[in-house]
Design a protein around this motif. Sequence first.
Motif, PDB file in Angstrom:
ATOM      1  N   THR A   1       9.958  27.814   1.685  1.00 53.69           N
ATOM      2  CA  THR A   1      10.750  26.651   1.322  1.00 53.69           C
ATOM      3  C   THR A   1      10.118  25.391   1.900  1.00 53.69           C
ATOM      4  O   THR A   1       9.778  25.346   3.087  1.00 53.69           O
ATOM      5  N   TYR A   2       9.961  24.381   1.053  1.00 53.23           N
ATOM      6  CA  TYR A   2       9.331  23.127   1.450  1.00 53.23           C
ATOM      7  C   TYR A   2      10.240  21.965   1.042  1.00 53.23           C
ATOM      8  O   TYR A   2      10.989  22.052   0.061  1.00 53.23           O
ATOM      9  N   TYR A   3      10.144  20.864   1.775  1.00 53.30           N
ATOM     10  CA  TYR A   3      10.978  19.706   1.493  1.00 53.30           C
ATOM     11  C   TYR A   3      10.191  18.428   1.750  1.00 53.30           C
ATOM     12  O   TYR A   3       9.186  18.416   2.468  1.00 53.30           O
ATOM     13  N   LYS A   4      10.673  17.349   1.165  1.00 53.69           N
ATOM     14  CA  LYS A   4      10.159  16.025   1.481  1.00 53.69           C
ATOM     15  C   LYS A   4      11.215  14.992   1.113  1.00 53.69           C
ATOM     16  O   LYS A   4      12.089  15.224   0.272  1.00 53.69           O
ATOM     17  N   GLY A   5      11.153  13.838   1.767  1.00 52.92           N
ATOM     18  CA  GLY A   5      12.031  12.730   1.461  1.00 52.92           C
ATOM     19  C   GLY A   5      11.292  11.426   1.665  1.00 52.92           C
ATOM     20  O   GLY A   5      10.349  11.344   2.461  1.00 52.92           O
ATOM     21  N   TYR A   6      11.695  10.403   0.932  1.00 50.70           N
ATOM     22  CA  TYR A   6      11.002   9.118   1.051  1.00 50.70           C
ATOM     23  C   TYR A   6      12.006   7.977   0.913  1.00 50.70           C
ATOM     24  O   TYR A   6      13.083   8.117   0.338  1.00 50.70           O
ATOM     25  N   VAL A   7      11.612   6.825   1.444  1.00 52.57           N
ATOM     26  CA  VAL A   7      12.323   5.566   1.253  1.00 52.57           C
ATOM     27  C   VAL A   7      11.269   4.488   1.043  1.00 52.57           C
ATOM     28  O   VAL A   7      10.232   4.486   1.717  1.00 52.57           O
ATOM     29  N   LYS A   8      11.509   3.575   0.104  1.00 55.71           N
ATOM     30  CA  LYS A   8      10.568   2.495  -0.138  1.00 55.71           C
ATOM     31  C   LYS A   8      11.316   1.206  -0.450  1.00 55.71           C
ATOM     32  O   LYS A   8      12.444   1.230  -0.937  1.00 55.71           O
ATOM     33  N   TYR A   9      10.644   0.096  -0.177  1.00 52.55           N
ATOM     34  CA  TYR A   9      11.190  -1.225  -0.472  1.00 52.55           C
ATOM     35  C   TYR A   9      10.049  -2.154  -0.839  1.00 52.55           C
ATOM     36  O   TYR A   9       8.944  -2.052  -0.299  1.00 52.55           O
ATOM     37  N   PHE A  10      10.303  -3.066  -1.781  1.00 52.13           N
ATOM     38  CA  PHE A  10       9.323  -4.112  -2.069  1.00 52.13           C
ATOM     39  C   PHE A  10      10.022  -5.358  -2.573  1.00 52.13           C
ATOM     40  O   PHE A  10      11.144  -5.310  -3.090  1.00 52.13           O
ATOM     41  N   SER A  11       9.330  -6.478  -2.404  1.00 53.94           N
ATOM     42  CA  SER A  11       9.797  -7.764  -2.906  1.00 53.94           C
ATOM     43  C   SER A  11       8.608  -8.487  -3.528  1.00 53.94           C
ATOM     44  O   SER A  11       7.558  -8.620  -2.891  1.00 53.94           O
ATOM     45  N   ARG A  12       8.777  -8.949  -4.780  1.00 52.64           N
ATOM     46  CA  ARG A  12       7.710  -9.662  -5.478  1.00 52.64           C
ATOM     47  C   ARG A  12       8.126 -11.099  -5.749  1.00 52.64           C
ATOM     48  O   ARG A  12       9.277 -11.369  -6.107  1.00 52.64           O
ATOM     49  N   ASP A  13       7.153 -11.975  -5.631  1.00 53.96           N
ATOM     50  CA  ASP A  13       7.382 -13.397  -5.847  1.00 53.96           C
ATOM     51  C   ASP A  13       7.535 -13.688  -7.338  1.00 53.96           C
ATOM     52  O   ASP A  13       7.240 -12.855  -8.199  1.00 53.96           O
ATOM     53  N   THR A  14       7.982 -14.893  -7.634  1.00 51.20           N
ATOM     54  CA  THR A  14       8.108 -15.315  -9.022  1.00 51.20           C
ATOM     55  C   THR A  14       6.747 -15.670  -9.605  1.00 51.20           C
ATOM     56  O   THR A  14       5.808 -16.030  -8.891  1.00 51.20           O
ATOM     57  N   MET A  15       6.635 -15.575 -10.938  1.00 51.90           N
ATOM     58  CA  MET A  15       5.454 -16.035 -11.651  1.00 51.90           C
ATOM     59  C   MET A  15       5.642 -17.505 -12.041  1.00 51.90           C
ATOM     60  O   MET A  15       6.594 -18.152 -11.612  1.00 51.90           O
ATOM     61  N   ALA A  16       4.737 -18.020 -12.880  1.00 54.37           N
ATOM     62  CA  ALA A  16       4.785 -19.426 -13.288  1.00 54.37           C
ATOM     63  C   ALA A  16       4.933 -19.530 -14.797  1.00 54.37           C
ATOM     64  O   ALA A  16       4.440 -18.679 -15.545  1.00 54.37           O
ATOM     65  N   LEU A  17       5.606 -20.574 -15.259  1.00 51.82           N
ATOM     66  CA  LEU A  17       5.734 -20.812 -16.685  1.00 51.82           C
ATOM     67  C   LEU A  17       4.403 -21.278 -17.254  1.00 51.82           C
ATOM     68  O   LEU A  17       3.651 -22.025 -16.611  1.00 51.82           O
TER      69      LEU A  17
END
Length: 679
Positions: A212-228
């Motif tokens: 029996t094997y297991y794994k768990g993860y947590v991730k977060y990211f934030s991206r800036d705005t682009m331009a018109l």
Amino acid sequence: MTGLGGIKKGLCVLACCGAILPLQARAEDTTPYEITESVLQEELSWLQAESTVFSASRHEEKVSRTAAAVFVLSGEDIKRSGATSIPDALRVVPGLDVAQINSNSWAISARGFNDRAANKMLVLMDGRTLYHPSFSGTLWQTKDTLLEDVERIEVIRGPGAAMWGSNAVNGVINIITKKAKDSRGLYATAGTGTEENGFAAVRYGGQLGEQTYYKGYVKYFSRDTMALDQSGHNANDAWENTQGGFKLESSLSQKDSVTLQGDVYQGNANALQNISVPMAPYQFDSAIPKRYSGGNVLGRWDHRFSDTSDMTLKMYFDHTEDATQVSRIRDTSISRVDTYDADWQHRFLVGDSHAWTWGLGYRYSHLQSTTGYDFFYAMKSPTRDTQLFSAFLQDEITLVPDRWRVIFGTRVEHNDYSGFEVQPNGRLVFTPTDNQTIWASISRAVRIPNRLDHDMTATFLGQPSPGVYLVGQGNSNFKPEELIAHELGYRIQPTSTTSVDIATFYNDYSRLTSASLGTPYVGTTPSLYVGLPIFPENNMRGKTYGAEVMGQWRAASNLRFQANYTYLQINLSGDPSLQKSTENASPHHQFSLRTSYDITETLQADAILRYVDKLPAFKVDSYAALDLRLGWKPVRNVELAVVGRNLLDGRHPEFGESVLTAQLVDIQRSVYGQVSVRY
């Protein structure tokens, strides 16, 4: 928000702590991530011809023997591309049109008909369908996972309906994540850059007992705005996401194994959109905040009856919810979808000549939508329940061992919108020599109607003149779009270090979506206006044809090249108002060149050069883009990387939307740094 802030801080602390841990293991230690089946596969099968693929026939087979236009993107490919999202990783796939709309939205399809709601491209993750049943497209900003957990992404260009069902018209993208057994130990990463405000992730896997094997993860990211595009001002399209997940695997016996996995997520994906409403201020550009959340859980049971017979039972539940707010008219629309799915498959051999695969499927979806104003986003009913029943059968016949094979299969479905649909295919594989394969196919596939096609009652799409509005409405008589596809391909591996893959196609479409105007009417709520009803019909038809060419060359043991070229021609008729815009929304020519160079054992350099032809439908000019990545392992378990993307110009648009987008959004040049730790 307190919980989210805690998660973000915890991620950053864990990732940064991991970077300074004394990770130099003893020489006799064997860390779990070093020698695994997937890593060995990447080393042995860097040529596509030697890779294995599952999605073409629902069983593992070599790409070189597959009767379809396939490409396998390995986890190592994804890492070395410098991509921070699944859509960006797909840019190196031959024949795939990947266009970024803004910071958090993409249009991805193959062989034409690309759009944010690319409803002819089926997307799967570990066999779980990702498309949204309300409009049949994929909201890529809500479909994410830890990229380090992706074992490979299999891309089928051309119909996959006989195996995977409706909406697998122009192709299939199947994202396959790594086994828990191959993810043992600690993995942590963090980074920041000019457009990447910050990202961090932690994964840990281990073993319980012998099997029996297991794994768990947590991730977060934030991206800036682009331009018109025209003004260069802020496009108000920032993106933020937090996600976590787990996978648990166990071998119950030599014949049985089970898997349980799941994910939860929530985020914000903003956009600047053009809004038309029959009340002040009537028509305006507005920054639209969009909050989304969801989760899924999937269970799988694999059973082997004998060496020539096995079965798989897969069941999953998926919940998605998003809320879109238009502050200037004080309205919030909320959409919720709950999907329950069961899929059973049996594969067995009969003698030396026949390999049968058959299966049954059932899907139930509960769709719910609410809005403050009926004119903004309205359906005939706030809820709708849909069911999909399916069965498929395929026989793979060996005529001459190692030389001639034919494949016949079909899928029969019943859906609540159009009833029964039959989607057959026939394929032929000829292997004249051990290093050459010629294949041909003919297939039928359909894109079945969705809730917007049938149930939409009033969505204001535009203001042709003051006081006069286009009003989107559904059509309960809308029929499935149909494709008859003809394909011919050739693969050759001239030497042990080179390979060439050519796929050609001729597609005949009928009953394509067209737009028809109804009888004008006068509305009085919330103010006096004239409405021009516009609803979908099936009056457009057309043909597309083209070719996709890929070549790979290992110039030296530490130097690899991959070149792709795609040609596409679309000719439509039956609806002058839509045919030109559809024909000109996909590039005629695409080219890419990828180079991977291992400078030393600890220093890697990668470059991807891409050229994409113009899109007259959106007034998007042709562009060239260059991505560079430099990776360095100062010690055994730590890797540092610097990535530059879109380096040839400051910014350029890649795609537009005629209905909702206020202005074209420019995708900007960006640079980011990343540190990753394994232990």
